[in-house]
Write an enzyme that holds these catalytic residues in place. Structure first.
Site, mmCIF file in Angstrom:
data_model
loop_
_atom_site.group_PDB
_atom_site.id
_atom_site.type_symbol
_atom_site.label_atom_id
_atom_site.label_comp_id
_atom_site.label_asym_id
_atom_site.label_seq_id
_atom_site.Cartn_x
_atom_site.Cartn_y
_atom_site.Cartn_z
ATOM 1 N N GLU A 1 0.886 -1.176 0.000
ATOM 2 C CA GLU A 1 0.000 0.000 0.000
ATOM 3 C C GLU A 1 0.915 1.214 0.000
ATOM 4 O O GLU A 1 1.439 1.604 1.044
ATOM 5 C CB GLU A 1 -0.901 -0.030 1.246
ATOM 6 C CG GLU A 1 -1.834 -1.233 1.297
ATOM 7 C CD GLU A 1 -3.033 -1.088 0.373
ATOM 8 O OE1 GLU A 1 -3.378 0.055 0.025
ATOM 9 O OE2 GLU A 1 -3.617 -2.111 -0.009
ATOM 10 N N CYS B 1 -2.277 9.485 2.608
ATOM 11 C CA CYS B 1 -1.810 8.868 1.354
ATOM 12 C C CYS B 1 -2.722 9.200 0.181
ATOM 13 O O CYS B 1 -2.259 9.307 -0.943
ATOM 14 C CB CYS B 1 -1.686 7.364 1.519
ATOM 15 S SG CYS B 1 -3.218 6.588 2.061
HETATM 16 P P1 NAD Z 1 7.352 5.293 7.607
HETATM 17 O O1 NAD Z 1 8.622 6.055 7.529
HETATM 18 O O2 NAD Z 1 6.612 5.225 8.893
HETATM 19 O O3 NAD Z 1 7.700 3.836 7.058
HETATM 20 C C1 NAD Z 1 6.725 2.841 6.985
HETATM 21 C C2 NAD Z 1 7.221 1.618 7.715
HETATM 22 O O4 NAD Z 1 8.310 1.024 6.996
HETATM 23 C C3 NAD Z 1 7.742 1.912 9.109
HETATM 24 O O5 NAD Z 1 7.247 0.937 9.995
HETATM 25 C C4 NAD Z 1 9.255 1.815 8.931
HETATM 26 O O6 NAD Z 1 9.945 1.463 10.092
HETATM 27 C C5 NAD Z 1 9.346 0.712 7.911
HETATM 28 N N1 NAD Z 1 10.609 0.650 7.173
HETATM 29 C C6 NAD Z 1 11.474 1.655 6.899
HETATM 30 N N2 NAD Z 1 12.517 1.169 6.171
HETATM 31 C C7 NAD Z 1 12.287 -0.151 5.988
HETATM 32 C C8 NAD Z 1 12.963 -1.185 5.292
HETATM 33 N N3 NAD Z 1 14.105 -0.960 4.633
HETATM 34 N N4 NAD Z 1 12.419 -2.423 5.282
HETATM 35 C C9 NAD Z 1 11.256 -2.666 5.914
HETATM 36 N N5 NAD Z 1 10.555 -1.722 6.580
HETATM 37 C C10 NAD Z 1 11.067 -0.481 6.618
HETATM 38 O O7 NAD Z 1 6.305 5.808 6.606
HETATM 39 P P2 NAD Z 1 6.548 6.551 5.273
HETATM 40 O O8 NAD Z 1 7.212 5.644 4.311
HETATM 41 O O9 NAD Z 1 7.083 7.910 5.495
HETATM 42 O O10 NAD Z 1 4.984 6.703 4.904
HETATM 43 C C11 NAD Z 1 4.545 7.686 4.091
HETATM 44 C C12 NAD Z 1 4.236 7.102 2.730
HETATM 45 O O11 NAD Z 1 3.298 6.071 2.881
HETATM 46 C C13 NAD Z 1 3.630 8.065 1.772
HETATM 47 O O12 NAD Z 1 4.197 7.873 0.509
HETATM 48 C C14 NAD Z 1 2.179 7.684 1.755
HETATM 49 O O13 NAD Z 1 1.508 8.014 0.566
HETATM 50 C C15 NAD Z 1 2.257 6.218 1.954
HETATM 51 N N6 NAD Z 1 1.042 5.727 2.533
HETATM 52 C C16 NAD Z 1 0.286 4.880 1.819
HETATM 53 C C17 NAD Z 1 -0.906 4.434 2.342
HETATM 54 C C18 NAD Z 1 -1.797 3.495 1.587
HETATM 55 O O14 NAD Z 1 -2.734 2.996 2.185
HETATM 56 N N7 NAD Z 1 -1.527 3.225 0.331
HETATM 57 C C19 NAD Z 1 -1.315 4.851 3.605
HETATM 58 C C20 NAD Z 1 -0.494 5.718 4.305
HETATM 59 C C21 NAD Z 1 0.695 6.141 3.773
#
Ligand code: NAD
Length: 477
Positions: free
Chosen positions: A222, A256
């Site tokens: 997602e 998102c």
């Molecule tokens: P974040 O930084 O919280 O990361 C998401 C998760 O990934 C965290 O738990 C983090 O610890 C983990 N993570 C980081 N590096 C990793 C790796 N190398 N391997 C495995 N896990 C790892 O969140 P973010 O990425 O800043 O979230 C924002 C993004 O998420 C935006 O692009 C947003 O559009 C997207 N988003 C999508 C949805 C959806 O439902 N499609 C919902 C919310 C946010």
């Protein structure tokens, strides 16, 4: 990494042992009954319901300020809806589904059995830290799985509280929470889960899919991206603008599926700007001390968004800052005033990167075809919003590809449990919500039930004239 909490918050070293315990428990106990799943979902809903105040306070502390109403609307309500919907429909979802067989195979029967896949991993982000951890969990539990959750390190209070609540509801080998940053996330993604659902950025999504590929673990990703808003010629502008402003400023744009930018008929630009200023001032008469207006999650994201606007301004784009009370917003409160950026160039970061903040670029078009071509020249977005009448609506929906869409509103397709929620291509793989979530976390086992009287032996060797005759019949057009 936080200290172990109620036996549920795990350090990385314990992760593998916990996974093994989940797998062993799954193999020992098999698929839980419908009654057990209904009870699990109820316990989960009750625990969330009893702790709304604590959860809202933890999320707000993690953000700096997060509107309590936003938390109830966009986190608590979707969780309770997902649980209610799953409990109401679980019996129908779990039921074996009889399917017909072709004439040649009669009088056999066939059915599809829905089985839990086993141990599911969920990696969730910070922007809706409760919703995006628990709603996938509801689907995974409804499908009868065991779940390991890795919430975001950017919302540590919420992650710890979730771990505590989940440990109070579920045995450690049914649901466990692992806290930690990207290093722990990486190790988590390498566990041989039976399914892994990741919500977060597209860049990390690629890494998660690579890690999962080592184990051939199926993934649901997602992800994010730039979700466009196309305003049609015949759109009712006042209500259109209010809906766009609402969708953009919920959680200060850290959503998102927030409308990322607007494509607008050229001659409507001035009216759009005036209406947008009015709408923002009406929704948020003040910003600094206004609990309705959420802060940016951290310094890094604050600077990132401020940087996009500064670059656009330096490149000559007009920036309209909307701060009704003309307040000075202290940088340590991380509240960014809502801004419109008028006609930014496509090469600017603000038009290349997902904004994830309260800044709305507005671009104009002369013919609808141009707006459609603009969207199609870019990666498939997670959401697309169209405002206008039914004629052009169908054209826009037919000619563009996006994860989901809402027409004459923003965000609401997320809330309809009967719609699949997910992206396409760079905005995601797979979907969940409602029955789609149940199916995502279920194995669809196709079962063929041979009848006692059947013609299968007519196909056994040695092959001869009878085989020839049967093949002739089977191969007919
Ligand atoms: P974040 O930084 O919280 O990361 C998401 C998760 O990934 C965290 O738990 C983090 O610890 C983990 N993570 C980081 N590096 C990793 C790796 N190398 N391997 C495995 N896990 C790892 O969140 P973010 O990425 O800043 O979230 C924002 C993004 O998420 C935006 O692009 C947003 O559009 C997207 N988003 C999508 C949805 C959806 O439902 N499609 C919902 C919310 C946010």
């Amino acid at each position: 990494m936080s200290a172990p909490l109620g036996g549920a918050t795990l350090a990385g070293a314990n992760m593998r042992a916990t996974f093994d315990a989940h797998r062993a428990a799954f193999l020992r106990d098999g698929a839980p009954s419908q009654r057990a799943r209904l009870a699990d979902l109820k316990k989960l809903g009750d625990a969330i319901g009893r702790n709304v105040d604590r959860l809202a306070a933890a999320i707000s502390a993690d953000f700096g300020n997060r509107s309590r109403h936003e938390t109830e609307l966009a986190e608590i309500f979707p969780i309770q809806t997902a649980i209610r919907h799953a409990r109401r429909h679980l019996s129908a979802w779990m039921a074996p589904q009889p399917v017909s067989v072709p004439l040649e195979l009669m009088p056999a029967g066939a059915r599809i059995l829905y089985q839990p896949v086993g141990v599911v991993g969920i990696i969730s982000p910070w922007n809706y830290p409760l919703n995006l951890a628990i709603v996938p969990m509801v689907a995974a539990l409804a499908a009868g799985n065991r779940v390991m959750l890795k919430p975001s390190e950017l919302t540590p209070r919420t992650s710890d509280l979730m771990a505590e609540l989940l440990a109070g509801v579920f045995p450690h080998d049914q649901v466990a929470t692992v806290v930690g940053g990207p290093d722990i996330g990486q190790a988590f993604a390498r566990l041989p889960f039976d399914h892994l659902l990741y919500t977060g950025s597209t860049a990390v999504g690629r890494l998660v899919m690579q890690a999962a590929a080592e184990n051939l673990t199926p993934v649901t990703l997602e992800l994010g991206g730039k979700s466009p808003c196309i305003v049609g010629e015949d759109a009712a502008l006042p209500s259109t603008v209010e809906s766009i402003v609402y969708g953009k400023l919920l959680n200060a744009g850290q959503t998102c599926i927030a409308p990322d930018y607007v494509l607008l008929p050229e001659r409507k630009l001035d009216e759009f700007i005036a209406l947008a200023v009015d709408a923002v001032e009406k929704f948020y008469p003040t910003l600094a001390g206004n609990n309705d207006y959420t802060s940016i999650i951290n310094e890094r994201h604050y600077r990132r968004i401020v940087g996009y606007v500064a670059d656009a301004r330096a490149a000559g784009a007009r920036v309209v800052e909307i701060n009704a009370a003309q307040e000075v917003l202290p940088a340590d409160g991380r509240k960014l005033p809502p801004m419109l950026v008028i006609e930014p160039g496509d090469d600017l970061a603000i038009m290349r990167e997902e904004i994830f903040g309260p800044v709305l670029p507005v671009k104009t078009y002369r013919r609808l075809d141009e707006a459609i071509a603009y969207v199609n020249a870019r990666p498939h977005p997670l959401a697309l919003y169209y405002f206008g009448g039914a004629g052009t609506r169908d054209e826009v929906l037919r000619k563009t590809i996006s994860g989901g869409a809402s027409v004459n509103t923003t965000l609401f397709h997320f809330a309809a449990e009967n719609l699949p929620f997910g992206g396409i291509g760079p905005s995601g793989i797979g979907a969940y919500h409602g029955e789609f979530g149940f199916q995502t976390f279920s194995h669809r086992k196709g079962v063929f039930l041979q009848s006692r009287i059947n013609g299968a032996r007519l196909l056994y060797p040695p092959f001869g004239w009878l085989t020839e005759l049967i093949l002739k019949i089977l191969k007919r057009g």
